[in-house]
Design an enzyme around this catalytic site. Structure first.
Site, PDB file in Angstrom:
ATOM      1  N   ARG A  29     -31.775 -25.829   3.367  1.00 27.12           N
ATOM      2  CA  ARG A  29     -30.320 -25.923   3.310  1.00 27.12           C
ATOM      3  C   ARG A  29     -29.839 -26.219   1.901  1.00 27.12           C
ATOM      4  NH1 ARG A  29     -28.242 -30.362   6.083  1.00 27.12           N
ATOM      5  NH2 ARG A  29     -26.257 -29.458   5.448  1.00 27.12           N
TER       6      ARG A  29
ATOM      7  N   LYS B 155     -24.783 -26.274  -4.586  1.00 30.11           N
ATOM      8  CA  LYS B 155     -24.519 -26.002  -3.172  1.00 30.11           C
ATOM      9  C   LYS B 155     -23.169 -26.573  -2.752  1.00 30.11           C
ATOM     10  CE  LYS B 155     -26.245 -28.668   0.142  1.00 30.11           C
ATOM     11  NZ  LYS B 155     -25.395 -29.041   1.294  1.00 30.11           N
ATOM     12  N   ASN B 156     -22.955 -27.857  -3.029  1.00 34.05           N
ATOM     13  CA  ASN B 156     -21.732 -28.503  -2.551  1.00 34.05           C
ATOM     14  C   ASN B 156     -20.487 -27.935  -3.211  1.00 34.05           C
ATOM     15  OD1 ASN B 156     -23.175 -30.126  -0.809  1.00 34.05           O
ATOM     16  ND2 ASN B 156     -23.305 -31.850  -2.220  1.00 34.05           N
TER      17      ASN B 156
ATOM     18  N   ARG C 175     -21.692 -29.563   8.043  1.00 37.77           N
ATOM     19  CA  ARG C 175     -20.492 -30.377   7.962  1.00 37.77           C
ATOM     20  C   ARG C 175     -19.401 -29.746   7.093  1.00 37.77           C
ATOM     21  NH1 ARG C 175     -18.777 -34.717   9.604  1.00 37.77           N
ATOM     22  NH2 ARG C 175     -17.169 -35.904   8.544  1.00 37.77           N
TER      23      ARG C 175
ATOM     24  N   ASP D  74     -26.761 -38.812  -2.801  1.00 34.92           N
ATOM     25  CA  ASP D  74     -27.652 -37.688  -2.544  1.00 34.92           C
ATOM     26  C   ASP D  74     -28.914 -37.707  -3.401  1.00 34.92           C
ATOM     27  OD1 ASP D  74     -26.183 -36.629  -0.510  1.00 34.92           O
ATOM     28  OD2 ASP D  74     -25.270 -35.022  -1.680  1.00 34.92           O
TER      29      ASP D  74
ATOM     30  N   ILE E  63     -22.597 -45.608   0.680  1.00 37.04           N
ATOM     31  CA  ILE E  63     -21.790 -44.447   1.070  1.00 37.04           C
ATOM     32  C   ILE E  63     -21.976 -44.103   2.547  1.00 37.04           C
ATOM     33  CG2 ILE E  63     -21.197 -42.068   0.519  1.00 37.04           C
ATOM     34  CD1 ILE E  63     -20.752 -44.026  -1.791  1.00 37.04           C
TER      35      ILE E  63
ATOM     36  N   CYS F  99     -26.383 -33.024   8.670  1.00 34.88           N
ATOM     37  CA  CYS F  99     -27.495 -33.976   8.667  1.00 34.88           C
ATOM     38  C   CYS F  99     -27.143 -35.239   9.433  1.00 34.88           C
ATOM     39  CB  CYS F  99     -27.860 -34.353   7.228  1.00 34.88           C
ATOM     40  SG  CYS F  99     -28.747 -33.069   6.349  1.00 34.88           S
TER      41      CYS F  99
ATOM     42  N   ARG G  70     -19.822 -40.129   9.471  1.00 38.17           N
ATOM     43  CA  ARG G  70     -19.038 -39.301   8.568  1.00 38.17           C
ATOM     44  C   ARG G  70     -17.841 -38.658   9.285  1.00 38.17           C
ATOM     45  NH1 ARG G  70     -22.954 -35.670   4.909  1.00 38.17           N
ATOM     46  NH2 ARG G  70     -23.784 -34.948   6.874  1.00 38.17           N
ATOM     47  N   PRO G  71     -16.920 -39.472   9.794  1.00 36.18           N
ATOM     48  CA  PRO G  71     -15.800 -38.926  10.554  1.00 36.18           C
ATOM     49  C   PRO G  71     -14.872 -38.089   9.683  1.00 36.18           C
ATOM     50  CG  PRO G  71     -15.433 -41.241  10.077  1.00 36.18           C
ATOM     51  CD  PRO G  71     -16.834 -40.927   9.639  1.00 36.18           C
TER      52      PRO G  71
END
Length: 422
Positions: A400, A22-23, A94, A308, A330, A118, A123-124
């Site tokens: 997702r 996915k990523n 995101r 993850d 993280i 999520c 997570r800027p």
């Protein structure tokens, strides 16, 4: 709203096919914006996040077609009609921020909503923006959007990230392919998804060296062409299904799996008493005699233990012999699955970024609620080994990142079904 019902208890036996990552796919898809030539992605996963990225790209004028039951994506951005990524789409995921770099590089301007996703910490996107500023972009944040301009085009630069960021590395890497001059990304992410993106961009004509290391060098080119690229197997799905026989007993082969994608994770499983053997078909996983042993886990950027897989590993350690410590380095706020596991009888204490898990002999089925993507599948894993029935709500999170969970686990002997919620 759908729910998933699991009746736990028995060992697992069989094979589970691992889908494309996915990523990786979410980073590869925006690469179409860099060229007017066709880009084809094979081994694509069939997930809601992929559909969201498809919708986003189509809103910009890209053509995206899902072929061969969705496993092949044919993309073309020969006639872009816009450079604004709207909030209504971007808020869902995101990874939507990854269109900013390609749009800025090709079109010289873009407006992209600040993203959602999520709820596992802030997570800027400041690292993304710093990279573009280093390359000469003018940025203005207003009304919830990043307004970016590079009237004279992006310029090669030294980008030194203060901390490792996969998304920022991907965004900077794509933008740098069309920048004038040489770009050097320091403290770059080393994840397999970065390597795959670099390989795809190179097939499109980009000049890139150093992917998979802490320093990536990109020599900008005037234009990119088309390519066909196979999406790498999903290392997080792989790790998740490797945990299933570890939790229940039995033996499962994860088809297409590769140990090089999950080495640090597999090492922890071996330490806990789980055998992970690479075969020509994939990775065969089985639990050695008795309960798994407690182990300590610290999440780290690749090649360390993946954040993850932290929630899923916690599910395993809930029934381990002894006391385990999981340190999350993280993302903050990524132990939201712990209270739901406690509802199933787990003994977990969370203090800041560390969770202490005291193994119990048996978990018990209960109604639980998913809080994010990885938390949702951790509850399903826990349910596999629990007595009685577990009903997992809010499984839209699950959809997702995991395709056909019920079919894949059901084929290995799990009593699992999707039911319509109230």
């Amino acid at each position: 709203m759908d729910q998933i019902l699991i009746r736990g208890g028995g060992p697992l036996h069989g094979e589970i096919a691992i889908a494309g990552a996915k990523n990786a796919c979410l980073a590869l898809m925006p690469a179409t914006l860099l060229t007017d030539a066709p880009l084809t992605l094979t081994n694509a996963p069939r997930l809601s996040d992929i559909r969201t990225m498809t919708t986003l790209l189509q809103s910009l004028g890209a053509e995206v077609s899902a072929l061969h039951r969705g496993k092949v994506l044919a993309l073309s951005s020969h006639d872009l009609t816009g450079t604004r990524a709207d909030y209504d789409i971007v808020r869902k995921m995101r990874a939507s921020i990854l269109v900013l770099g390609p749009l800025l590089a090709r079109c010289g301007h873009a407006e992209v909503s600040l993203p959602g996703g999520c709820a596992i910490g802030a997570r800027p996107v400041d690292l993304h923006l710093r990279a573009f500023e280093a390359m000469g972009a003018e940025l203005d944040l207003r009304d919830g959007y990043v307004h970016a301009r590079a009237p004279g085009g992006l310029k090669g630069a030294v980008i030194a990230f203060p901390q490792v960021s996969v998304g920022a590395t991907e965004n900077a890497l794509m933008a740098a392919t069309l920048a004038r001059g040489t770009t050097e990304i320091r403290n770059a992410a080393r994840e397999p998804e970065i390597v795959e993106l670099a390989r795809c961009l190179r097939a499109m004509g980009a000049r890139i060296e150093g992917e998979g290391t802490g320093t990536i060098t990109i020599e900008g080119v005037d234009s990119l062409g088309g390519a066909t690229h196979a999406v790498v197997p999903d290392r997080i799905e792989l790790g998740t299904y490797m945990l299933a026989p570890a939790i229940t007993g039995g033996e499962v082969t994860c088809l297409g799996g590769r140990l090089d994608l999950v080495r640090a994770f597999a090492d922890k499983l071996e330490e806990a008493g789980v055998t992970c053997e690479e075969t020509p078909a994939g990775i065969r996983v089985s639990r050695r005699n008795g309960a798994v042993k407690a182990v300590d886990v610290r999440t780290e950027p690749f090649p360390g233990f993946p954040t993850d897989l932290q929630a899923q590993m916690m599910a395993l350690l809930c029934t381990a012999s002894g006391e385990s410590r999981l340190e999350e380095t993280i993302f903050e706020n990524r132990f939201m699955h712990a209270p739901e596991l406690i509802r199933m009888g787990a003994r977990i204490e969370v203090h800041g970024g560390t969770a202490t898990v005291c193994g119990v002999e048996r978990l018990k089925g209960a109604p639980v609620m998913a809080t994010d993507l990885r938390a949702s599948v951790s509850l399903i894993l826990a349910a596999l080994a629990a007595e009685g029935e577990t009903l997992v709500s809010r499984v839209y999170h699950l959809d997702r990142g995991y395709e056909k969970v019920e079919q894949k686990l059901g084929a290995c002997g799990v009593h699992i079904e999707r039911v319509s919620g109230q």
